[in-house]
Structures are given as C-alpha cells and as structure tokens.
Design a protein around this motif. Structure first.
Motif, short mmCIF file in Angstrom:
data_model
loop_
_atom_site.label_atom_id
_atom_site.label_comp_id
_atom_site.label_asym_id
_atom_site.label_seq_id
_atom_site.Cartn_x
_atom_site.Cartn_y
_atom_site.Cartn_z
N ARG A 111 0.82 -1.21 0.00
CA ARG A 111 0.00 0.00 0.00
C ARG A 111 0.85 1.26 0.00
N ALA A 112 2.11 1.14 0.35
CA ALA A 112 3.01 2.29 0.29
C ALA A 112 3.72 2.38 -1.07
N LEU A 113 3.30 1.55 -2.04
CA LEU A 113 3.85 1.53 -3.39
C LEU A 113 5.31 1.11 -3.42
N TYR A 114 5.67 0.18 -2.52
CA TYR A 114 6.99 -0.45 -2.57
C TYR A 114 6.83 -1.85 -3.16
N TRP A 115 7.83 -2.23 -3.96
CA TRP A 115 7.80 -3.53 -4.63
C TRP A 115 8.54 -4.58 -3.80
N HIS A 116 7.98 -5.81 -3.80
CA HIS A 116 8.59 -6.93 -3.10
C HIS A 116 8.52 -8.15 -4.02
N PHE A 117 9.67 -8.75 -4.28
CA PHE A 117 9.74 -9.88 -5.20
C PHE A 117 9.12 -11.13 -4.57
N LEU A 118 8.28 -11.83 -5.34
CA LEU A 118 7.68 -13.08 -4.88
C LEU A 118 8.30 -14.28 -5.58
N THR A 119 8.06 -14.43 -6.88
CA THR A 119 8.60 -15.57 -7.63
C THR A 119 8.93 -15.13 -9.05
N ASP A 120 9.63 -15.98 -9.75
CA ASP A 120 9.97 -15.69 -11.14
C ASP A 120 9.08 -16.44 -12.13
N THR A 121 8.19 -17.30 -11.65
CA THR A 121 7.26 -18.01 -12.53
C THR A 121 5.87 -18.00 -11.93
N PHE A 122 4.87 -18.14 -12.80
CA PHE A 122 3.49 -18.18 -12.35
C PHE A 122 3.21 -19.46 -11.57
N THR A 123 3.80 -20.58 -11.99
CA THR A 123 3.58 -21.84 -11.29
C THR A 123 4.08 -21.77 -9.85
N ALA A 124 5.25 -21.16 -9.64
CA ALA A 124 5.77 -21.03 -8.28
C ALA A 124 4.86 -20.14 -7.43
N TYR A 125 4.31 -19.08 -8.02
CA TYR A 125 3.40 -18.23 -7.25
C TYR A 125 2.12 -18.98 -6.91
N TYR A 126 1.61 -19.77 -7.82
CA TYR A 126 0.39 -20.54 -7.55
C TYR A 126 0.61 -21.49 -6.38
N ARG A 127 1.78 -22.08 -6.31
CA ARG A 127 2.09 -22.98 -5.19
C ARG A 127 2.18 -22.20 -3.88
#
Length: 233
Positions: A117-133
């Motif tokens: 909400r403060a418009l800062y970016w945070h990396f999650l995953t490099d693929t959609f499959t990894a994010y789904y998991r």
C-alpha cells in the motif's frame, strides 16, 4: 503470456476460493485465494493520479533503489515495465505480473511481484507456477504476501498464521537441526509399572517351600493301652 500461465487460463478463466472459520457461533471470512480472470487482468494505469495539469504520476513516486544482490531489479511504473494485476489482496496491496522490458510479447522476461500500500515492490517468484504454489501453501491467509517483505505481517495476521500455518510462519524452525523435531521419550518413565504389588508383612516362606500338605511325618508313638505299667522308650 508465459507458457504456464497460458495453460492455466486455457483450463480456467481465473481462480477464486474462500474459506471461513466459526468462532462463538459467528462465521468469520478468513482465507481468500484469487487469480483474476482474463477480463480483470487489467494493466496498472500510468496516468496522472489527479485530473489536474502537471499532476504527479506513479513514475514520480519511484525510489532510487534498483534492488540488490538478493532481489532482481524492481519494476518501474513508466514504459520500462508493463504491469498486470493478478490479485487485489482485499485492499492490502496488489500481486502483479510484471514484464520487465516493457514488451508483453516476451514471456521469459516475466516475474511475480507484490506491490504494498506504500507503493513499494517486493519480489515473490519468477514463474506463475511457483506463485500458484505459494498461494495454495499459505491457504490465502490475510496478508500472507507481507511475509515476503522486510516488515512482515501484522500482529493480528500472526495469530492466524500461528493457528493454521505454524511451521510456515515460524520459519526459524526449518533452520534448526533435525533432532529438534524428534520426540525424545524416556522409556523408563513412559512405561513405568504403576501397579506394583505391595510387599506382605510377616514370616517369609523359605525358598523351595510348596503350598499344600507336605510329606507325612513319622507317627508319634503312643502309650500302650494294655494292663501293666507303661514302658518308656
């Protein structure tokens, strides 16, 4: 689109799963797992925040931090990145599909990032499959995306994590030695005989004694009942 994400949308047009808990006869909505459908896969606007001339844009709010060795380069609100919203996170932020080179036709340059909400970016995953998991693993608990930020989740969300995902939340347990997960028991205490027979008081019967009548003893001589003086032996 990336191949794994394209296959996902060929199978289903988005995904939404919610679950509730019951506390004191009250139903409380808790988990929410959402991936927007094609029609809601909208691009983050790069227009002015206000309808005034020379108003600031999202690009004006970017910081100068270009990432570090642990995380890749952060997305940009200008033409250098193309950003699509995957989940609005119930107002707690946005999970976004980011094309890093500003060309949506290059699926190998995509990453999944979380915009707080403060418009800062945070990396999650490099693929959609990894994010789904990740989404399924965290059960869609409130603010689970903030577990990947430097400031973490709120105290209220920590209570839900401690109840439903204790190992996921207490990540320090995963770095401990494997012996810490072994339930150490003392067999002498666990299987201790609590029904011990109390000792009887009295004369102890000698070893080898048998119950019941023993061998007959020789008869005791009796005095003769005939006439005359008794004879002593």
């Amino acid at each position: 689109m990336p191949e794994d994400m394209r296959n996902f949308y060929l199978m289903t047009n988005g995904f939404r799963m919610t679950w509730n808990v019951k506390l004191d006869e009250n139903i409380i909505p808790l988990g929410s797992m959402v991936i927007n459908g094609i029609s809601k896969l909208t691009q983050l606007s790069q227009s002015s925040l206000y309808s005034l001339p020379n108003a600031p844009t999202l690009a004006d709010l970017e910081d100068d931090d270009e990432g570090n060795e642990d995380q890749p380069e952060k997305p940009h609100f200008d033409s250098r990145s193309v950003i699509f919203e995957l989940d609005s996170c119930n107002g707690n932020g946005k999970v976004c599909l980011v094309y890093k080179n500003g060309k949506p036709g290059l699926p190998h340059d995509t990453e999944i990032w979380f915009l707080d909400r403060a418009l800062y970016w945070h990396f999650l995953t490099d693929t959609f499959t990894a994010y789904y998991r990740l989404l399924i693993t965290h059960l869609g608990l409130p603010q689970w995306q903030y577990a990947f930020t430097s400031y973490g989740i709120s105290p209220q969300a920590k209570q839900w994590f401690s109840m439903y995902k204790p190992v996921t939340y207490n990540t320090d347990l995963l770095t401990e030695e494997s012996e810490s997960f072994v339930n150490k028991l003392d067999p002498s205490k666990v299987f201790k005989n609590k029904l011990s027979v109390p000792k009887k008081k009295g004369t102890v019967q000698p070893a080898g004694a048998q119950k019941g009548p023993g061998p007959s003893a020789p008869p005791t001589p009796k005095p003769s009942s005939g006439s005359g003086n008794p004879v002593r032996k």
